[in-house]
Scaffold this motif. Structure first.
Motif, short mmCIF file in Angstrom:
data_model
loop_
_atom_site.label_atom_id
_atom_site.label_comp_id
_atom_site.label_asym_id
_atom_site.label_seq_id
_atom_site.Cartn_x
_atom_site.Cartn_y
_atom_site.Cartn_z
N VAL A 192 0.85 -1.19 0.00
CA VAL A 192 0.00 0.00 0.00
C VAL A 192 0.89 1.24 0.00
O VAL A 192 1.93 1.27 0.67
N LEU A 193 0.50 2.24 -0.77
CA LEU A 193 1.15 3.54 -0.74
C LEU A 193 0.24 4.52 0.00
O LEU A 193 -0.94 4.60 -0.29
N HIS A 194 0.80 5.26 0.94
CA HIS A 194 0.08 6.36 1.57
C HIS A 194 0.73 7.64 1.08
O HIS A 194 1.90 7.90 1.36
N THR A 195 -0.03 8.47 0.35
CA THR A 195 0.56 9.64 -0.28
C THR A 195 0.38 10.92 0.54
O THR A 195 0.14 12.00 -0.01
N GLY A 196 0.53 10.82 1.84
CA GLY A 196 0.70 11.99 2.66
C GLY A 196 -0.51 12.57 3.36
O GLY A 196 -1.65 12.22 3.08
N PHE B 216 4.27 1.84 2.19
CA PHE B 216 5.27 2.87 1.88
C PHE B 216 4.61 4.24 2.01
O PHE B 216 3.47 4.43 1.61
N TYR B 217 5.38 5.21 2.53
CA TYR B 217 4.82 6.52 2.83
C TYR B 217 5.62 7.64 2.17
O TYR B 217 6.83 7.52 1.93
N VAL B 218 4.94 8.75 1.92
CA VAL B 218 5.56 10.05 1.71
C VAL B 218 4.77 11.04 2.57
O VAL B 218 3.58 10.84 2.80
N VAL C 146 8.99 -3.21 -11.84
CA VAL C 146 8.50 -1.84 -11.84
C VAL C 146 9.31 -1.03 -10.83
O VAL C 146 9.57 -1.50 -9.72
N HIS C 147 9.74 0.17 -11.21
CA HIS C 147 10.52 1.02 -10.32
C HIS C 147 9.61 2.08 -9.70
O HIS C 147 8.95 2.84 -10.42
N PHE C 148 9.57 2.11 -8.37
CA PHE C 148 8.72 3.05 -7.63
C PHE C 148 9.59 4.12 -6.99
O PHE C 148 10.65 3.83 -6.43
N ILE C 149 9.12 5.36 -7.06
CA ILE C 149 9.88 6.50 -6.53
C ILE C 149 8.96 7.35 -5.66
O ILE C 149 7.95 7.88 -6.14
N GLY C 150 9.30 7.50 -4.39
CA GLY C 150 8.55 8.36 -3.49
C GLY C 150 9.26 9.69 -3.32
O GLY C 150 10.41 9.72 -2.85
N LEU C 151 8.61 10.77 -3.70
CA LEU C 151 9.20 12.10 -3.64
C LEU C 151 8.55 12.94 -2.54
O LEU C 151 7.39 12.71 -2.17
N VAL C 152 9.29 13.92 -2.05
CA VAL C 152 8.81 14.81 -0.98
C VAL C 152 8.79 16.24 -1.50
O VAL C 152 9.84 16.80 -1.82
N ASN C 153 7.61 16.82 -1.60
CA ASN C 153 7.49 18.20 -2.11
C ASN C 153 6.71 19.11 -1.18
O ASN C 153 6.07 20.05 -1.61
#
Length: 338
Positions: A120-124, A151-153, A188-195
């Motif tokens: 699971v992705l949690h997008t903030g 995974f989190y951002v 698959v390549h996953f990238i978590g960014l912080v903005n």
């Protein structure tokens, strides 16, 4: 039945027209008319595919049956789910006084899937005020999801007060810089960014030169055929800059991604579904599990929006993503908590 079919056909034509308009806009912008057309179907569950830059979609019933979901997931090599903007700690009368309860509903929807998602992705915006007890509550709730990993951002609400230290201590221990990271899963390549740490005066997000340099290096040795999934809190494309719904240096990050054959960008922050296809990139923002926000231009400013009594769950939801190995696209399905 005839009326339902007519309505669905009209909605499909609306989606196609809106996407065609979006593909003709400049750089990563979207014209106002096309954006507002997209917003008209924001709550509808859909499965999306992209091949050669062309969009394909199918309307799904509000409550997809277990048999339908099982058939759809069996076609994929793996699946993952996205949760966004849980805002644990938010409590406002007439909007949502039980954000823990609505997050639990979202988790129950994921746990009811016929095949558990790989992760699971949690997008903030995990929390509303970045307090220790709010982070603890999120941590305990997310551990109840039937999945291998989360995974989190961070969102801007998660870095309030201490520049993100509390968030990093709990959810970013293996990350770089202020929380960015990447991983690979089944090719698959996953990238978590912080903005969200350096919000600009106009409210736009920012990645910063250190993170951009890391992103460029992270992608350097990747084959053009590698499917890429990027996830961050604030949209990387300019959804509605008047409200800060975009990333100031997002275009630079997207330049690094243009050579890849399949790029999917997942975001939160705006609490509603907006989708855009630009070349071989698909952009997707998710619903919140806490509260909706108004459509751009339909209110003086963004913020928690009151909805008709009993209709809150129509505006909250989750996203399920299905990947089929060898295909050039991801299938993205949004579902409300109704």
């Amino acid at each position: 039945m005839r009326n339902d079919n007519t309505k669905q056909n009209k909605e499909i034509r609306l989606v196609t027209d809106a996407v065609n308009r979006n593909q003709r806009t400049e750089e990563d912008g979207v014209d106002r008319r096309g954006f507002l057309s997209c917003m008209a179907w924001a709550g509808t569950g859909m499965i999306w595919t992209v091949a050669g830059g062309m969009l394909g979609s199918m309307l799904l019933p509000r409550r997809a049956g277990a048999e339908d979901m099982a058939g759809m997931m069996q076609k994929g090599s793996f699946s993952f789910a996205q949760i966004s903007d849980s805002h644990i700690g938010f409590n406002k009368e007439a909007i949502n006084q039980d954000v823990v309860g609505t997050l639990k509903q979202a988790i129950a929807r994921i746990n009811a899937l016929p095949q558990p998602p790989d992760f699971v992705l949690h997008t903030g915006d995990l929390t509303h005020l970045a307090s220790a007890d709010e982070f603890d509550t999120v941590d305990q709730l997310m551990k109840t999801i039937k999945t291998q990993q989360v995974f989190y951002v961070p969102g801007e609400h998660d870095v309030t007060g201490d520049n993100g230290k509390s968030y990093l201590d709990r959810f970013g221990k293996n990350s770089k810089g202020q929380g960015w990271h990447s991983f690979d899963h089944h090719g698959v390549h996953f990238i978590g960014l912080v903005n969200v740490v350096d919000i600009q005066q106009n409210g736009l997000g920012a990645l910063g030169q250190e993170q951009l340099a890391w992103l460029e290096a992270d992608l350097k040795d990747r084959s053009n055929e590698t499917p890429i999934v990027v996830f961050a809190h604030i949209p990387l494309w300019m959804v509605y800059p008047e409200w800060g719904w975009g990333t100031d240096d997002g275009a630079q990050a997207l330049t690094f991604l243009k050579r890849f054959g399949s790029v999917t960008v997942l975001n939160g922050h705006i609490h509603q579904v907006v989708k855009k296809v630009e070349g071989r990139m698909t952009f997707h923002t998710a619903m919140s599990t806490a509260f909706p926000q108004p459509e751009p231009g339909k209110a003086p400013k963004p913020g928690p929006m009151k909805v008709e009594a009993g209709k809150l769950n129509d505006h909250l939801g989750i996203t399920d993503v299905n990947y089929v190995e060898g295909k050039s696209s991801l299938a993205v399905v949004d579902s409300t908590l109704t």
